[in-house]
Scaffold this motif. Structure first.
Motif, short mmCIF file in Angstrom:
data_model
loop_
_atom_site.label_atom_id
_atom_site.label_comp_id
_atom_site.label_asym_id
_atom_site.label_seq_id
_atom_site.Cartn_x
_atom_site.Cartn_y
_atom_site.Cartn_z
N VAL A 219 43.28 33.95 51.89
CA VAL A 219 42.68 33.18 50.79
C VAL A 219 41.66 32.19 51.33
CG1 VAL A 219 43.16 31.45 49.02
CG2 VAL A 219 44.65 33.44 49.24
N VAL A 220 42.03 31.45 52.37
CA VAL A 220 41.13 30.44 52.91
C VAL A 220 39.88 31.08 53.51
CG1 VAL A 220 40.90 28.60 54.63
CG2 VAL A 220 43.01 28.83 53.32
N ALA A 221 40.04 32.22 54.19
CA ALA A 221 38.89 32.90 54.79
C ALA A 221 37.90 33.35 53.72
CB ALA A 221 39.36 34.08 55.63
N VAL A 222 38.41 33.95 52.66
CA VAL A 222 37.53 34.41 51.58
C VAL A 222 36.85 33.23 50.91
CG1 VAL A 222 37.48 35.53 49.32
CG2 VAL A 222 38.81 36.54 51.18
N LEU A 223 37.60 32.18 50.63
CA LEU A 223 37.00 31.00 50.01
C LEU A 223 35.95 30.37 50.93
CD1 LEU A 223 40.09 29.25 48.34
CD2 LEU A 223 38.24 30.53 47.23
#
Length: 269
Positions: A219-223
């Motif tokens: 999630v953090v990587a995509v965001l």
């Protein structure tokens, strides 16, 4: 294509972090993290609500924040004070990145204000340009989480799990289709990678650890990539348009790697 380029570059940076983590040389890990932070500091000027580029100093504050946070993450004892201080103070700063981000951002704010004072263009939109410079410095500082993750128990294993989950999620994020559906697939891919990688490593970590950490890293990587592409709006076909999103995704996963290192000794790990 810019999204694909950014994801591929993120995977290269993540692979570099994994390789340096397994060398047991903290200097090499710091060098890899500093490379990520340099790419963050070299971000293009952000656009305002009208699409106009906001001019102002960005490189120096972000570089200072990156160097300070990485130094503290590698040597947290620098915050313990002079010899003779209580041992509890040293224990307090062993988390590294959690206390290193604050002095890093403080140093970046000081450098940003000095740089603004040295401007000779009339300093248009002073508050906005300063805020953007500090925001960029925070992203750079958070990248030092990878250094503290390596210092944790089973650091190379933790870094490998988090990096694989984030990398696979970013690759899946490039698939065509509804962005909500693709985002869900990316998170699922991060969970699968997080669960499978511990099976290929030693018995320090379990698939349950990966199932907890993997989706968060995804999630953090995509965001992070979405944030970087939004920042680079209008220059998505240039190197600066995909270089910063790639580095931002890796840097923002740093705190996840740090927290994963702290969880490595938890019962479910």
């Amino acid at each position: 294509m810019s999204r694909a380029y950014a994801s591929l570059l993120s995977c290269v940076l993540l692979a570099l972090l994994v390789l340096t983590a397994w060398t047991d040389e903290i200097v090499l890990v710091c060098a890899a993290v500093l490379l990520v932070q340099v790419l963050v500091a070299a971000a293009p000027g952000a656009a305002d609500e009208r699409g106009r580029i906001v001019r102002g100093p960005r490189l120096a504050p972000a570089l200072v924040a990156g160097v300070v946070s990485t130094l503290v993450a590698a040597r947290p004892d620098v915050l313990a004070g002079a010899d003779g201080q209580r041992a509890s103070q040293i224990t307090f700063v062993q988390s590294g990145v959690l206390v290193g981000v604050l002095p890093a951002v403080a140093a970046a704010v000081f450098v940003a204000l000095v740089a603004q004072m040295l401007r000779s263009d009339g300093r248009p939109r002073l508050v906005l340009s300063t805020g953007l410079a500090v925001s960029l410095a925070v992203v750079a500082a958070l990248g030092s989480g990878w250094v503290s993750a390596v210092r944790a128990t089973g650091g190379p294993d933790v870094v490998t799990v988090v990096a694989c989950a984030a990398g696979l999620a970013l690759l899946v994020w490039n698939l065509p289709g509804d962005r909500v559906v693709v985002a869900g697939a990316a998170v699922l891919a991060g969970a699968v990678a997080g669960a499978l990688v511990p099976l290929l490593l030693d018995d320090l970590l379990t698939p349950w650890f990966g199932l907890v950490v993997g989706p968060v890293a995804a999630v953090v990587a995509v965001l992070g990539q979405v944030l970087g592409r939004g920042w680079s709006r209008g220059r998505l076909h240039a190197a600066e348009g995909w270089g910063f999103p790639a580095a931002a995704a890796v840097a923002l996963v740093g705190p996840v790697a740090h927290l994963a290192g702290q969880l490595a000794t938890a019962p479910f790990a």
